[in-house]
Design a protein around this motif. Structure first.
Motif, PDB file in Angstrom:
ATOM      1  N   LYS A  35       0.823  -1.210   0.000  1.00 57.48           N
ATOM      2  CA  LYS A  35       0.000   0.000   0.000  1.00 57.48           C
ATOM      3  C   LYS A  35       0.854   1.256   0.000  1.00 57.48           C
ATOM      4  O   LYS A  35       0.488   2.272  -0.591  1.00 57.48           O
ATOM      5  N   LEU A  36       1.995   1.199   0.676  1.00 54.39           N
ATOM      6  CA  LEU A  36       2.878   2.348   0.784  1.00 54.39           C
ATOM      7  C   LEU A  36       4.246   2.011   0.193  1.00 54.39           C
ATOM      8  O   LEU A  36       4.673   0.864   0.236  1.00 54.39           O
ATOM      9  N   PRO A  37       4.953   3.003  -0.330  1.00 55.22           N
ATOM     10  CA  PRO A  37       6.332   2.768  -0.769  1.00 55.22           C
ATOM     11  C   PRO A  37       7.178   2.254   0.385  1.00 55.22           C
ATOM     12  O   PRO A  37       6.879   2.507   1.556  1.00 55.22           O
ATOM     13  N   PRO A  38       8.247   1.518   0.082  1.00 54.73           N
ATOM     14  CA  PRO A  38       9.015   0.828   1.127  1.00 54.73           C
ATOM     15  C   PRO A  38       9.393   1.672   2.341  1.00 54.73           C
ATOM     16  O   PRO A  38       9.206   1.233   3.473  1.00 54.73           O
ATOM     17  N   LYS A  39       9.882   2.866   2.125  1.00 57.00           N
ATOM     18  CA  LYS A  39      10.356   3.676   3.250  1.00 57.00           C
ATOM     19  C   LYS A  39       9.222   4.119   4.174  1.00 57.00           C
ATOM     20  O   LYS A  39       9.454   4.527   5.309  1.00 57.00           O
ATOM     21  N   GLN A  40       7.976   4.022   3.709  1.00 58.56           N
ATOM     22  CA  GLN A  40       6.829   4.433   4.520  1.00 58.56           C
ATOM     23  C   GLN A  40       6.143   3.256   5.223  1.00 58.56           C
ATOM     24  O   GLN A  40       5.124   3.431   5.879  1.00 58.56           O
ATOM     25  N   ARG A  41       6.704   2.060   5.094  1.00 58.01           N
ATOM     26  CA  ARG A  41       6.092   0.872   5.699  1.00 58.01           C
ATOM     27  C   ARG A  41       6.541   0.738   7.151  1.00 58.01           C
ATOM     28  O   ARG A  41       7.300  -0.144   7.531  1.00 58.01           O
ATOM     29  N   THR A  42       6.056   1.647   7.954  1.00 61.85           N
ATOM     30  CA  THR A  42       6.411   1.670   9.359  1.00 61.85           C
ATOM     31  C   THR A  42       5.658   0.580  10.111  1.00 61.85           C
ATOM     32  O   THR A  42       4.642   0.063   9.615  1.00 61.85           O
ATOM     33  N   PRO A  43       6.114   0.216  11.306  1.00 60.40           N
ATOM     34  CA  PRO A  43       5.351  -0.754  12.115  1.00 60.40           C
ATOM     35  C   PRO A  43       3.910  -0.313  12.335  1.00 60.40           C
ATOM     36  O   PRO A  43       2.990  -1.139  12.339  1.00 60.40           O
ATOM     37  N   GLU A  44       3.703   0.982  12.503  1.00 67.42           N
ATOM     38  CA  GLU A  44       2.343   1.498  12.719  1.00 67.42           C
ATOM     39  C   GLU A  44       1.479   1.309  11.471  1.00 67.42           C
ATOM     40  O   GLU A  44       0.305   0.919  11.563  1.00 67.42           O
TER      41      GLU A  44
END
Length: 583
Positions: free
Chosen positions: A383-392
């Motif tokens: 859903k999000l680009p890799p750098k935005q795939r936070t635990p939250e």
């Protein structure tokens, strides 16, 4: 001389008969059984001696150990536990449960590359074969020739593996539709069921049998000589020990032992028996092998000194050449139920992209449904680009997924993985704790040729989705571009946010990249090891696993990693026999 030659030839023939005997070629059905030579490292003596010490009982380590044990004493040090009796490893329908388990005792150890892509490394006897989607396919003849392997021994070694752990998968409706659609859009010819790597569309092998029961590299230990092999579980190797060979004009480090700890933190040492042919072999995987070499003092001197590690050999190429084959996928909701399937069909294109598919809902943890090998629970989150795939962000996606109606899980994913890849990165130590992950960067799509292959792959998937053969499993009002947008915006939302993707296929590739767990490199042939997998500049030390690959073999590498363990075991025994006879 003639008598000596005849005796040598007779001995060699006898060894070959042992090595290729089908005596142990029946797969084990008792999930709860353990090998008589398997024990917890806590029960090991403080000091022990062996002809071969193999670090890592994974996809390469198990067949290697089984082979070497036919003639010599072997110690296998595996940092994880046993796969036997664990239904989350054994059962196809439970795929993903270990990958979703982030506890310190999980058979899968999660790591996140510096690129931001969530990934996993095995921590269990049998290695990645205990966690993967089960697809089994050989490397191409071109790959074998390029690497310089003996083609005859390669084929014999593949067959040795296949007698125990490989099966023909049942072809049901959804996988059959993908197969027919690939042929319809021109990924031809049709090659039927085969282990061979050939252009076109084929059905590959599977390590899941007809009952959905997983067979792993650990099953290859059925070939082992129980009288000469020792297998220690929960054995964490902290470093390799070296002495100095002062013979000749210059001295060289010689591996002669290892230090490992059990799960109680007690230290043990294992040493090689006296003998010029005895060796330590590292088979700890693409992350573990370069990490252990560095922890033992083999690596870039400045980096080792930063961690207060004594430099045994200044070798800056350890940890270089790290690659992970990028995977991109499109979710296709189906108007009718589909079977649960992992990878069974593959389209091998002539432009460097491999098209595969998985379908159905998995029950990962009781009655909780998810998307199997594309679940955010295991970090597969587009859903999000890799750098935005936070635990939250991942936690929020899991929550949304678990609130969906059953209808949302009808369907499957069609994926593409690029050949190679050409883009490479590097690995370095985070600290000196062997239990913790090193820092790794893969540099997905850094080389524009990788991106071009992905674009062609996604375009092919779009044509597969729009094909007549696949039409029963696609809603008529959902075009391929809508599905592309839906996948990019929310992997768990059946309603696309807008009908125009608003992004190029190149951007789709970058933003939705995931792993297919085929990372490799770090101890590559010609850079860190020679063509016999001996560590350059060090005696009595080899690395035999996927860390030695410059490119990932075939569409899926597990067959070749298992083959390599067997192949090198046979080569080592043959070469040792010749050396002993000429003394």
């Amino acid at each position: 001389m003639g008598l000596v030659f005849c005796l040598w030839r007779l001995t060699l023939l006898s060894l070959a008969a042992i090595l290729f005997s089908p005596k142990y070629c029946t797969s084990q059905k008792d999930d709860g059984r353990k090998y008589p030579f398997m024990q917890n490292a806590a029960s090991a003596p403080s000091v022990s001696y062996y002809d071969y010490i193999i670090i890592g009982g994974g996809t390469a380590g198990c067949p290697l150990a089984a082979t070497l044990s036919q003639s010599h004493t072997v110690l296998v040090l595996e940092r994880g536990g046993s796969p036997y009796g664990n239904p989350n490893i054994t059962n196809l329908n439970a795929f993903g449960v270990p990958l979703a388990d982030t506890s310190p005792f999980s058979p899968a150890q999660r790591f996140i590359s510096q690129d931001g892509v969530v990934n996993s490394r095995a921590r269990v006897l049998g290695g990645g074969s205990c966690l993967n989607a089960g697809f089994y396919t050989r490397a191409s003849p071109h790959y074998v020739r390029e690497v310089g392997w003996d083609g005859k021994l390669v084929n014999e070694s593949y067959k040795w593996v296949e007698r125990v752990v490989v099966f023909q998968p049942p072809m049901r409706q959804w996988q059959s539709a993908v197969r027919d659609a690939l042929l319809e859009v021109g990924v031809s010819p049709y090659n039927g069921f085969t282990y061979d790597h050939v252009y076109g569309t084929k059905i590959g092998g599977s390590i899941f049998d007809q009952n959905g029961h997983r067979h792993t590299a650990a099953d290859l230990l059925e070939y082992a000589n129980a009288n000469t092999i020792t297998l220690l579980l929960h054995a964490i190797v902290h470093r390799i020990l070296f002495t100095t060979n002062k013979g000749g004009s210059r001295s060289r480090p010689v591996a002669h032992g290892v230090v490992f700890k059990d799960d109680h933190g007690r230290e043990h040492r294992a040493y090689l028996n006296q003998g010029t042919s005895n060796e330590i072999i590292v088979s700890a995987g693409a992350l573990g092998s370069p990490q252990l070499l560095m922890l033992s003092g083999i690596g870039a001197a400045h980096h080792l000194r930063e961690h207060n590690i004594n430099v045994v050999l200044d070798q800056p190429l350890v940890g270089q050449g790290m690659s992970d084959n990028p995977m991109n996928a499109i979710f296709v909701p189906s108007p009718q139920p589909v079977e649960v399937s992992l990878i069974q069909v593959v389209g091998i294109t002539n432009f460097g992209s491999y098209i595969e598919a998985a379908s159905g809902e998995n029950f990962n943890g009781g009655s909780q449904r998810d998307f199997g090998m594309f679940s955010p629970k295991i970090g597969q989150f587009s859903k999000l680009p890799p750098k935005q795939r936070t635990p939250e962000a991942i936690a929020k996606a899991i929550e949304r997924m678990e609130s969906l109606d059953q209808e949302a899980f009808k369907g499957g994913f069609i994926l593409e993985k690029i050949m190679g890849p050409i883009s490479t990165g590097h690995l370095e130590l985070q600290n000196t704790d062997p239990n913790e992950n090193p820092i790794v960067t893969f540099n997905y799509f850094q080389d524009p040729r990788d991106l071009e292959m992905c674009i062609h792959g996604i375009s092919t998937i779009e044509r597969v989705i729009n094909s007549k053969a696949f039409s029963p499993f696609k809603y008529n009002n959902m075009s391929a571009s809508m599905l592309l947008n839906m996948t990019a915006n929310s992997p768990v939302n059946l309603l696309p946010k807008h009908t125009n993707t608003g992004r190029s296929l190149a951007q789709f590739c970058r933003d939705t990249v995931m792993t297919i767990w085929h990372y490799h490199g770090g101890c590559q042939v010609g850079r860190v090891v020679d063509s016999d997998y001996k560590v350059l500049g060090i005696d009595a030390l080899r690395v035999i696993d996927g860390s030695t690959f410059n490119y990932s073999p075939g569409t899926n590498p597990q067959a070749t990693v298992m083959m390599l363990g067997r192949y090198m075991g046979v080569k080592i025994l043959r070469e040792r026999l010749v050396a002993d006879e000429t003394k």
